[in-house]
Design an enzyme around this catalytic site. Structure first.
Site, PDB file in Angstrom:
ATOM      1  CG  HIS A  39      -0.255  -1.657  -7.129  1.00 39.73           C
ATOM      2  ND1 HIS A  39      -1.034  -1.724  -8.232  1.00 39.73           N
ATOM      3  CD2 HIS A  39      -0.718  -3.196  -6.212  1.00 39.73           C
ATOM      4  CE1 HIS A  39      -2.585  -2.673  -7.897  1.00 39.73           C
ATOM      5  NE2 HIS A  39      -2.118  -3.943  -6.606  1.00 39.73           N
ATOM      6  CG  HIS A  63      -4.991  -4.386  -2.637  1.00 41.98           C
ATOM      7  ND1 HIS A  63      -4.451  -2.976  -2.551  1.00 41.98           N
ATOM      8  CD2 HIS A  63      -5.059  -5.117  -3.478  1.00 41.98           C
ATOM      9  CE1 HIS A  63      -3.714  -3.327  -3.818  1.00 41.98           C
ATOM     10  NE2 HIS A  63      -3.776  -3.908  -4.390  1.00 41.98           N
ATOM     11  CD  GLU A  67      -1.611 -12.124  -2.397  1.00 41.40           C
ATOM     12  OE1 GLU A  67      -1.289 -12.901  -4.191  1.00 41.40           O
ATOM     13  OE2 GLU A  67      -1.925 -11.349  -2.923  1.00 41.40           O
ATOM     14  CG  ASP A  68       2.456  -9.670  -2.131  1.00 38.02           C
ATOM     15  OD1 ASP A  68       2.047 -10.959  -2.152  1.00 38.02           O
ATOM     16  OD2 ASP A  68       2.341  -8.955  -2.844  1.00 38.02           O
ATOM     17  CG  ASP A 135      -4.873  -5.372  -8.180  1.00 37.85           C
ATOM     18  OD1 ASP A 135      -3.568  -4.773  -7.628  1.00 37.85           O
ATOM     19  OD2 ASP A 135      -4.800  -6.324  -7.886  1.00 37.85           O
ATOM     20  CG  ASP A 255     -21.401   4.429 -33.056  1.00 34.22           C
ATOM     21  OD1 ASP A 255     -20.923   3.831 -33.474  1.00 34.22           O
ATOM     22  OD2 ASP A 255     -21.357   3.514 -31.708  1.00 34.22           O
TER      23      ASP A 255
END
Length: 495
Positions: A39, A63, A67-68, A135, A255
């Site tokens: 990821h 990123h 947090e993880d 993300d 269109d």
């Protein structure tokens, strides 16, 4: 889309970040069954395609680590510097109610939603939003791995929040992909119906388009105009929205398929328009000059819809290479063209180098600052201001004023100045007398007529839609209703 920068040779810092992230996420897996590191690496690749700077790429790789994993913000700061740590911290705040958020949550419970977390992060560095969009894009691409209830929830949030944000940032390619992938989960039956309809239309139009491309190519070469010609197929979700406006009548959608001509400069844009109109009959009211009058998000292009000799209806979009890059990548393109200026000044709310059409971001940053100070904000109003359609109208001198769609002349007047708004007696729209109930339209030239003897009254409240105008008008009405204070006699000074 081709990457804006050469991404074959990653820097040592980026390679180091990948090693750190691999070690931190060791033993973690996604719902797809793949190692979790897939990821953040996918997020990095998307950011590379958007042409983002090195610190943003590194933050994209890292990123999710704070947090993880056991990795801390201090660890990131020591290894990669303050800027990367700043960005990672911002992205982390979008996912969790972390430092400073709990106090805000108790003051304003609505901050528990993703939208407000987004606003708070924007108050720090706009690149946080770019990372979050990358993300979200990868997550929506792999949404099938989640249970159906979560699929629909995430897809609905993407349609309501992230796709409109991408549009406001003029990231056209991203908006289309986010919207179509989300719509597939929100309403799969309708998605498949429209996808089949588009495929059927394109197949029937294929031969006629090839003929038109050949004719255009010959004509432009004759005029010695350098160009690139390609087709553009309307997205499923865009067609869904357009059909809703036209009572589901597919014959009113002109269109579905468009041809895009990319040329070297603005002069060639208008020359190409002339060549196309010399070959085919233009449809009345279908010529749009977004070069002279860009859309609110900064989009620039010439649009024209024509009828060919074989009675086929085709839309053309004509733009320069730089306009095309901006139409596809929006804010990310701004970073690519102005990287040094932008990255140096976005931090801590310094956004004086933002493109003019993106200055609405200042409102988000001001909201973030208020929240951190514990002040109340009107979340509903902020959402409306962010996602509502807007129009550009002009003063007789040519000054551009942006207003929400549906705005009325009094909204325009109060936007110019409260003194003008308080004394309105009439309005001219495009040189003709009109009335104060007339909704303004894109590109209108608006002239406000005033008189010193005119005073506002309560009936005007029904002739405005903007919060700014309402606030100014109510202030004036309240002031007029207050009894005048008696003048105090001056006492003689003691000598």
């Amino acid at each position: 889309m081709k990457p804006a920068t050469d991404t074959k040779k990653s820097s040592e810092r980026i390679n180091h970040a990948i090693d750190v992230a691999k070690q931190a996420h060791e033993g973690q897996f996604r719902k797809t069954g793949e190692p979790y590191i897939i990821h953040p690496l996918a997020v990095k690749k998307i950011l590379e395609e958007w042409g983002m700077d090195e610190d943003t790429l590194i933050a994209g790789v890292l990123h999710d680590t704070v947090e993880d994993t056991s990795l801390t913000l201090d660890d990131i700061r020591k290894e990669f510097g303050e800027s990367v740590a700043f960005l990672v911290d911002g992205v982390t705040k979008l996912s969790n109610a972390r430092t400073g958020m709990r106090d805000i949550d108790t003051y304003l419970p609505a901050t528990k939603d993703n939208f407000l977390r987004l606003m708070i992060a924007l108050g720090d560095d706009i690149r946080v939003l770019i990372i979050k969009l990358a993300d979200r894009l990868h997550n929506i691409r792999t949404l099938s791995a989640l249970p159906p209830d979560k699929q629909k929830k995430i897809a609905k949030e993407t349609l309501e929040i992230f796709a409109p944000l991408a549009d406001r940032l003029n990231m056209g390619q991203l908006r289309v992909e986010l919207a179509d992938l989300s719509f597939k989960y929100v309403d799969p039956k309708r998605f498949n119906e429209l996808k089949t309809l588009i495929a059927k239309h394109n197949k029937s139009a294929e031969k006629s388009l090839q003929k038109i491309e050949s004719e255009i190519t010959t004509a432009l070469k004759k005029e010695k105009i350098k160009f690139e010609l390609s087709g553009r197929v309307k997205s499923v979700y865009s067609l869904h929205k357009k059909l809703a406006k036209h009572n589901q009548n597919i014959n009113e959608i002109y269109d579905l398929t468009a041809l895009r001509v990319i040329v070297e400069d603005i002069t060639d844009c208008y020359l190409t328009l002339g060549v196309i109109h010399s070959l085919y009959k233009p449809m009345g009211g279908r010529i749009k000059d977004y070069i002279a009058m860009p859309k609110q998000n900064g989009y620039q292009s010439l649009h024209t819809t024509v009828i060919t000799k074989d009675k086929h209806v085709v839309e053309f979009q004509i733009r320069t290479r730089e306009m095309h890059e901006y139409a596809e990548r929006g804010l990310a393109a701004s970073f690519y063209y102005n990287e040094q200026k932008l990255t140096e000044n976005y931090k801590k709310g310094k956004i004086e180098h933002l493109p003019t059409n993106l200055l609405w971001i200042t409102e988000l940053q001001m909201t973030a600052a208020k929240l951190r100070e514990g002040k109340k904000v009107d979340l509903k109003k902020l959402k409306l201001n962010l996602f509502a359609d807007k129009i550009f109208v002009y003063t007789p001198k040519g000054d551009i004023i942006d207003l929400p769609a549906g705005a009325l002349p009094l909204d325009f007047a109060y936007r110019l100045h409260s003194e003008i708004g308080d004394h309105v007696v009439g309005v001219k729209i495009n040189g003709k007398m009109s009335n104060l109930n007339k909704k303004l339209e894109q590109g209108d030239i608006v002239e406000i007529l005033t008189s010193k003897n005119q005073k506002p009254n309560t009936s005007w409240l029904d002739r405005i839609i903007t919060a700014h105008a309402r606030q100014k008008l109510l202030h004036r009405l309240n002031r007029s209703a207050s009894p005048a204070e008696p003048k105090k006699s001056r006492k003689p000074r003691k000598k």
